[in-house]
Design a protein around this motif. Structure first.
Motif, PDB file in Angstrom:
ATOM      1  N   ARG A 190       0.832  -1.201   0.000  1.00 40.91           N
ATOM      2  CA  ARG A 190       0.000   0.000   0.000  1.00 40.91           C
ATOM      3  C   ARG A 190       0.868   1.252   0.000  1.00 40.91           C
ATOM      4  O   ARG A 190       1.778   1.391   0.814  1.00 40.91           O
ATOM      5  N   SER A 205       2.045   3.988   3.378  1.00 37.40           N
ATOM      6  CA  SER A 205       1.491   3.316   4.549  1.00 37.40           C
ATOM      7  C   SER A 205       2.622   2.640   5.316  1.00 37.40           C
ATOM      8  O   SER A 205       3.525   2.062   4.711  1.00 37.40           O
ATOM      9  N   LEU A 223      -1.400  -0.968   7.646  1.00 31.61           N
ATOM     10  CA  LEU A 223      -1.839  -1.897   6.597  1.00 31.61           C
ATOM     11  C   LEU A 223      -2.900  -2.841   7.154  1.00 31.61           C
ATOM     12  O   LEU A 223      -2.728  -3.381   8.237  1.00 31.61           O
ATOM     13  N   ARG A 224      -4.004  -3.002   6.436  1.00 33.32           N
ATOM     14  CA  ARG A 224      -5.090  -3.908   6.887  1.00 33.32           C
ATOM     15  C   ARG A 224      -5.071  -5.169   6.029  1.00 33.32           C
ATOM     16  O   ARG A 224      -4.630  -5.148   4.878  1.00 33.32           O
ATOM     17  N   ARG A 264      -7.398  -6.518   4.538  1.00 30.87           N
ATOM     18  CA  ARG A 264      -8.217  -6.406   3.318  1.00 30.87           C
ATOM     19  C   ARG A 264      -7.381  -5.978   2.104  1.00 30.87           C
ATOM     20  O   ARG A 264      -7.843  -6.041   0.975  1.00 30.87           O
ATOM     21  N   HIS A 265      -6.140  -5.518   2.356  1.00 31.09           N
ATOM     22  CA  HIS A 265      -5.268  -5.151   1.249  1.00 31.09           C
ATOM     23  C   HIS A 265      -4.595  -6.375   0.618  1.00 31.09           C
ATOM     24  O   HIS A 265      -3.795  -6.234  -0.314  1.00 31.09           O
TER      25      HIS A 265
END
Ligand code: SF4
Ligand code: FES
Length: 248
Positions: free
Chosen positions: A78, A81, A86-87, A89-90
């Motif tokens: 990402r 970031s 960072l989540r 879902r990435h």
């Protein structure tokens, strides 16, 4: 979500390292990358295994501790970031994620994903400060600073010292980090009295620590979670030339 993790395991600085594979299941898309690693560690502890060592502190993108190389990219895929921002879902559900420490000779591995970034501290100690006694704080706007200069100094001051620029650079150069610190301090009036001494000392310290030279690849800027511009590297070079000329 379910992931297969390939994680670099290394018992100590002189121990040989290797990738080990783990599976984590039941991961929420909203979990952060570090929370996913926390879950893995709980799993490993429950199995009587050594948890994976990694660094974190603020978990809010401020402290610069959470440096990891994820799928070959410092701080992951990402843009702008940090790893803690960072989540999951990435990442694609069911995918394999490779996690390594930041790689650079000047950042030796301490354990697993933790590297020693004290080289940055030594560069800062060489000149990244203002030692002039400026007395008590003056009234706001007592020293007029043009808006664009204040903005440029603030942009450079956003550097959190994470080291992603070093890990992303094919030469493992620390130029973006050092340039950000030099720009931040030399752009503002308070930084001017020690301007020449600062750049000469910090550049010398950077070279001594074993970082490579900058050859304008620009990977540092692309990897930087705070969007520090390589314009600052040009500014550092100009500051260095200026200081050398003044020293003659
Ligand atoms: S310049 Fe960017 S990548 Fe490098 S240490 Fe500072 S914040 Fe991290
Ligand atoms: S843990 Fe502080 S920036 Fe990520």
């Amino acid at each position: 979500m379910k992931f297969r993790l390939r994680i670099w395991r290394q018992a100590g600085p002189d121990a040989p390292g290797r990738f080990e594979e783990y599976v984590v299941d039941g991961i929420s898309p909203n979990q952060s990358f570090l929370e996913m690693l926390d879950q893995l560690n709980e799993q490993l502890i429950a199995e009587g295994k050594d948890p994976v060592a990694f660094e974190s502190d603020c978990r809010e993108g401020i402290c610069g501790m959470c440096g990891l190389t994820i799928n070959g990219m410092p701080h992951g895929p990402r843009l702008r970031s940090t790893t803690c921002e960072l989540r999951m879902r990435h990442f694609e559900d069911g995918s394999t994620i490779t996690v390594e420490p930041f790689r650079a000779d000047a950042f030796p591995v301490i354990k697993d994903l933790v590297v020693d970034r004290s080289a940055f501290d030594r560069i800062m100690a060489a000149g990244g400060y203002i030692s002039v006694n400026t007395g008590s704080a003056p009234d706001a706007n007592a020293i007029p600073i043009p808006k664009h200069i204040a903005e440029e100094a603030m942009d450079a001051a956003a550097c959190i010292g994470c080291g992603a620029c070093v890990a992303a650079c094919p030469n493992a150069s620390a130029s973006l980090f050092v340039a950000a610190k030099i720009a931040h301090l030399s752009l503002l009036p308070q930084g001017h009295p020690e301007r020449e001494r600062r750049v000469l000392r910090m550049v010398e310290a950077m070279d001594k620590e074993g970082f490579g030279a900058c050859s304008n690849h620009g990977e540092c800027e692309a990897a930087c979670p705070k969007g520090i511009s390589i314009v600052n590297i040009a500014r550092m070079r100009a500051e260095y030339r200026r200081a050398m000329a003044a020293a003659r």
